[in-house]
Design an enzyme around this catalytic site. Structure first.
Site, short mmCIF file in Angstrom:
data_model
loop_
_atom_site.label_atom_id
_atom_site.label_comp_id
_atom_site.label_asym_id
_atom_site.label_seq_id
_atom_site.Cartn_x
_atom_site.Cartn_y
_atom_site.Cartn_z
N GLU A 107 3.77 -5.70 7.12
CA GLU A 107 3.05 -4.60 7.77
C GLU A 107 3.43 -4.40 9.22
O GLU A 107 3.44 -3.27 9.72
CB GLU A 107 1.53 -4.83 7.66
CG GLU A 107 0.95 -4.56 6.29
CD GLU A 107 1.02 -5.75 5.34
OE1 GLU A 107 1.75 -6.72 5.65
OE2 GLU A 107 0.34 -5.72 4.31
N GLY A 109 0.28 -5.06 0.70
CA GLY A 109 -0.87 -4.93 -0.19
C GLY A 109 -0.63 -5.57 -1.55
O GLY A 109 -1.57 -6.02 -2.21
N GLU A 141 -1.44 -9.09 -1.04
CA GLU A 141 -2.90 -9.19 -0.88
C GLU A 141 -3.61 -9.10 -2.23
O GLU A 141 -4.59 -9.81 -2.48
CB GLU A 141 -3.40 -8.08 0.05
CG GLU A 141 -2.93 -8.28 1.49
CD GLU A 141 -3.39 -7.17 2.41
OE1 GLU A 141 -3.00 -6.01 2.17
OE2 GLU A 141 -4.15 -7.45 3.34
N ALA A 155 0.86 -1.18 0.00
CA ALA A 155 0.00 0.00 0.00
C ALA A 155 0.90 1.23 0.00
O ALA A 155 2.10 1.13 0.27
CB ALA A 155 -0.87 -0.02 1.24
N1 COA Z 1 4.66 3.19 -0.09
C1 COA Z 1 5.20 4.38 -0.44
N2 COA Z 1 6.48 4.55 -0.77
C2 COA Z 1 7.28 3.47 -0.72
C3 COA Z 1 6.80 2.20 -0.35
C4 COA Z 1 5.43 2.08 -0.03
N3 COA Z 1 4.89 0.91 0.30
N4 COA Z 1 7.82 1.33 -0.40
C5 COA Z 1 8.90 2.03 -0.79
N5 COA Z 1 8.58 3.31 -0.98
C6 COA Z 1 9.45 4.38 -1.45
C7 COA Z 1 10.56 4.73 -0.47
O1 COA Z 1 10.12 5.70 0.47
C8 COA Z 1 11.62 5.28 -1.39
O2 COA Z 1 11.22 6.60 -1.73
P1 COA Z 1 12.32 7.74 -2.03
O3 COA Z 1 13.10 7.23 -3.21
O4 COA Z 1 11.51 8.94 -2.31
O5 COA Z 1 13.12 7.84 -0.77
C9 COA Z 1 11.47 4.43 -2.64
O6 COA Z 1 10.14 3.89 -2.58
C10 COA Z 1 12.44 3.29 -2.75
O7 COA Z 1 12.41 2.56 -1.54
P2 COA Z 1 13.73 1.86 -0.97
O8 COA Z 1 13.34 1.13 0.26
O9 COA Z 1 14.80 2.87 -0.88
O10 COA Z 1 14.05 0.88 -2.18
P3 COA Z 1 14.52 -0.63 -2.15
O11 COA Z 1 14.61 -1.03 -3.56
O12 COA Z 1 15.71 -0.78 -1.26
O13 COA Z 1 13.34 -1.46 -1.46
C11 COA Z 1 11.10 -2.19 -1.04
C12 COA Z 1 12.07 -1.53 -2.04
C13 COA Z 1 9.71 -2.15 -1.62
C14 COA Z 1 11.53 -3.63 -0.77
C15 COA Z 1 11.17 -1.42 0.30
O14 COA Z 1 10.98 -0.04 0.03
C16 COA Z 1 10.13 -1.81 1.31
O15 COA Z 1 10.34 -2.75 2.05
N6 COA Z 1 9.03 -1.08 1.36
C17 COA Z 1 7.99 -1.27 2.35
C18 COA Z 1 7.18 -2.49 2.08
C19 COA Z 1 6.04 -2.56 3.05
O16 COA Z 1 6.20 -2.46 4.24
N7 COA Z 1 4.86 -2.74 2.50
C20 COA Z 1 3.70 -2.81 3.30
C21 COA Z 1 3.09 -1.48 3.37
S1 COA Z 1 1.69 -1.46 4.43
#
Ligand code: COA
Length: 649
Positions: A123, A100, A103, A61
């Site tokens: 999450e 999400g 999901e 999400a």
């Molecule tokens: N929503 C909004 N922004 C997100 C996001 C999300 N779920 N996941 C990542 N981003 C953004 C980060 O803030 C970052 O933004 P920026 O470039 O402006 O700083 C960008 O995406 C890249 O994220 P980063 O973590 O630096 O890249 P990565 O390639 O190392 O990892 C993910 C990518 C998706 C694995 C990691 O960002 C992550 O674990 N995200 C959260 C996943 C999560 O918890 N999802 C459940 C949400 S309820």
């Protein structure tokens, strides 16, 4: 277009394209509903393949939306409509499907994974539970046990594991979108399985849930979300999909507004902003092919281990063969311990050690692109080291000091090439602690500063830039924290009550227990030295304890007594009698008031640090406290906590 639609004969291909991680923000949810309406109305279509553009399927999400009220269309509704669609949807999953994103895949009729794909419901890391059916559909697909490990215990699974569990139906041999289209065609020749939400799920029974709850609560360390994930999953398993989904959504929305989730979101974004300060955009760091470390003590060996863990070749320098042998032995001990704990293999531990070259004296560091000094905290010794390095190392090599208190301007004063000098303050044990304070000097070049940030990123650490002041950001706040704790003592609050309050808040130990662990003698010697210089340093309770031979755990007693070989602090009448002359008349203070007073002191020091331009942002200060000083992550840091409490009034 965040959601696009193309046609491969009678199969529709829907692609999500919302960089950087295809987060399921409002535009994507609206786009999904729009293509759903279009595909449902098109009677020439027989199935829909859903894929993500870029390096991953969907990262979750959109976390950036969570500080505002939820905006329709809500994700659970979008997923319910996909699941109930006339056409079967087939998720084509590459990279990662998280939160999400997973999901969304669960709402599809089939899942096809690329070979390297990975799946998780992370999450709980954000103080949340899945809010769009993750805790309900997943157990119907892979069973409650495995589903709970993913939703409440942070288990990430690979494509092969996902296939074995039944989470995906097929692992693609080739390109996942093409394989998914072919899979769809083949699947259409057979009767379709029921939608995941309509499938039965076996109840593992009350004993299973109770055991899992005990395990999860223990690991959660005061965090609410993991147990909430279990509770709503149990409702769905025991009472059906509809009841479970209602419970899940209600808990998700409540947690979304919680202090815990707000704190964890704050840190999520702060941690991602930290490695890339705006001032360094476009500045290339020095390429590092070998890094030197001067000093093989606890700190030097820890830094060397962190460098080797990141694959960087290391040259470790000590002043004589015996000290070098001790340093190398410490380093070997770190790698062996990691192998014993299963963090690396014995072969990998040996390879890491093989990448360390030991050298006596400083000449062996001539080929290093960066040298980090981690010798005794003494200005003259450090100046001598850098005086020699300045002539031994190439002019472009970066020279870094790991000092924790000495002004780096004094350390590097008069050295040729001041633009290549910088402070890199690691925290002990350096192979574990995530924080690195990066301290530029007035003449430090942007390239060298960028090298500090680049190094931190390569080591998987959290970099925070600090200006120059006594103790930099972290130790300066620590000093204020300790001083406030001592002031409370003088007000008559017992040290053990202060420690208990801070443990209750979430620290692993309180300020006096921490002094016993670190040893009271070092700061005592600092105060004595200042007194010898004629400075008016008032007598402290710590002085009284050290003079009575109580230097902390290492002498069997400090603020507390310790049994031999046992680090458990025991209340000490003797210590109480020793510090009594400096303690005020005994009085009780509520735990909440103790915590509030100490956090307020930290935040006030943090504000002073900001006002002086020593730290760039409150987020940076919070990162220092969380990653260097054990501030409980679910509280977000002293600056976040204080600001949140202020807005609440
Ligand atoms: N929503 C909004 N922004 C997100 C996001 C999300 N779920 N996941 C990542 N981003 C953004 C980060 O803030 C970052 O933004 P920026 O470039 O402006 O700083 C960008 O995406 C890249 O994220 P980063 O973590 O630096 O890249 P990565 O390639 O190392 O990892 C993910 C990518 C998706 C694995 C990691 O960002 C992550 O674990 N995200 C959260 C996943 C999560 O918890 N999802 C459940 C949400 S309820």
């Amino acid at each position: 277009m965040t959601v696009s639609l193309s046609r491969h004969g009678d199969i529709a291909l829907v692609r999500l394209d919302n960089p950087p991680v295809n987060a399921l923000g409002r535009a994507v949810r609206e786009g999904l509903l729009a293509v759903l309406a279009e595909t449902e109305a098109d009677l020439s279509l027989r199935a829909v393949v859903l894929a993500g553009a870029g390096k991953l399927f969907v990262g979750g999400a959109d976390i950036a939306e969570f500080d505002a009220p939820p905006q329709p269309p809500h994700l659970p509704e979008v997923l319910a409509r996909i699941e109930a669609a006339r056409l079967p949807w087939i998720a084509a999953l590459h990279g990662q499907a998280l939160g999400g994103g997973l999901e969304l895949a669960l709402a599809c009729r089939f899942r096809v994974a690329a070979a390297g794909a990975r799946f998780a419901l992370p999450e709980v890391n954000l103080g949340l539970i899945p809010g769009a059916g993750g805790t309900q559909r997943l157990p119907r697909l892979i069973g409650a046990g495995a589903a709970l490990e993913m939703a409440a215990e942070r288990r990430m699974v690979s494509a092969d594991e996902a296939l074995a569990l039944g989470l995906v139906d097929h692992v693609a041999a080739g390109q996942v979108e093409e394989d998914a289209v072919a899979f769809a065609r083949a699947a259409l020749d057979r009767p379709l399985p029921a939608p995941v939400g309509a499938r039965p799920v076996a109840d593992p029974g009350a004993a299973f849930w109770q055991e899992a709850a005990a395990r999860i609560a223990k690991a959660a360390k005061g965090q609410a979300a993991p147990l909430a994930a279990l509770e709503v999953m149990r409702i769905g398993v025991e009472r059906g999909f509809a009841a479970g989904s209602t419970a899940e959504r209600a808990r998700f929305l409540a947690l979304r507004d919680s202090d815990e989730a707000a704190a964890l979101r704050h840190l999520f974004f702060a941690e991602r902003a930290a490695p890339r300060p705006a001032a360094l955009r476009g500045v290339a760091p020095v390429a590092l092919s070998a890094v030197g470390v001067v000093g093989g003590g606890t700190m030097g060996a820890g830094i060397a281990a962190a460098l080797r863990n990141a694959g960087l070749p290391v040259v470790l320098s000590e002043r004589d063969p015996a000290a070098l042998e001790r340093g190398l032995a410490t380093l070997r001990g770190i790698f062996d311990a990691a192998a014993k704990r299963g963090l690396t293999t014995p072969e990998e531990a040996a390879a890491r050690m093989a990448g360390v070259t030991g050298t006596v004296g400083l000449h062996g560091l001539a080929g290093c692109d960066l040298v980090i000094e981690a010798v005794f905290e003494d200005l003259a010794v450090k100046r001598e080291v850098f005086g020699a390095l300045a002539t031994i190392c190439a002019p472009g090599a970066v020279l870094a000091t790991n000092t924790s208190y000495i002004d780096p301007r004094l350390i590097f004063d008069g050295l040729a090439g001041p633009d290549r000098c910088i402070g890199l303050h690691f925290f002990s044990p350096a192979q574990v602690m995530k924080l690195v304070e990066i301290i530029p000097l007035p003449d430090t070049s942007a390239t060298v500063l960028a090298t500090g940030f680049d190094l931190a990123a390569r080591l998987g650490k959290v970099p925070v830039q600090s200006g120059i002041c006594d103790g930099f950001i972290g130790n300066r706040i620590l000093r204020r924290y300790r001083a406030e704790a001592e002031a409370m003592l003088r007000d008559g609050v017992a040290h053990w009550a202060i420690d208990a309050a801070m443990r209750g808040f979430g620290y692993a130990m309180g300020p006096f227990e921490m002094q016993d662990l670190a040893g009271l003698d070092i700061s005592f010697l600092h105060r004595e030295a200042a007194r010898a210089r004629g400075e008016a340093v008032p007598e402290t309770p710590g002085d009284l304890l050290v003079r009575a031979g109580r230097k902390g755990q290492k002498t069997g007693g400090g603020w507390y007594d310790y049994a031999p070989g046992d680090r458990t602090p025991r209340l000490s009448d003797k210590a109480a009698r020793i510090v009594a002359p400096l303690a005020g008349p005994a009085r009780d203070m509520a735990e909440g008031d103790i915590v509030a007073r100490l956090i307020a002191a930290m935040a006030a020091e943090g504000q002073a640090i900001l006002d002086e331009g020593i730290a760039a942002s409150p987020q940076d200060i919070d990162l220092v406290e969380v990653h260097g000083y054990g501030f409980p992550r679910i509280k977000g840091g002293p600056m976040f906590l204080t600001a949140r409490q202020a807005t609440r009034g």
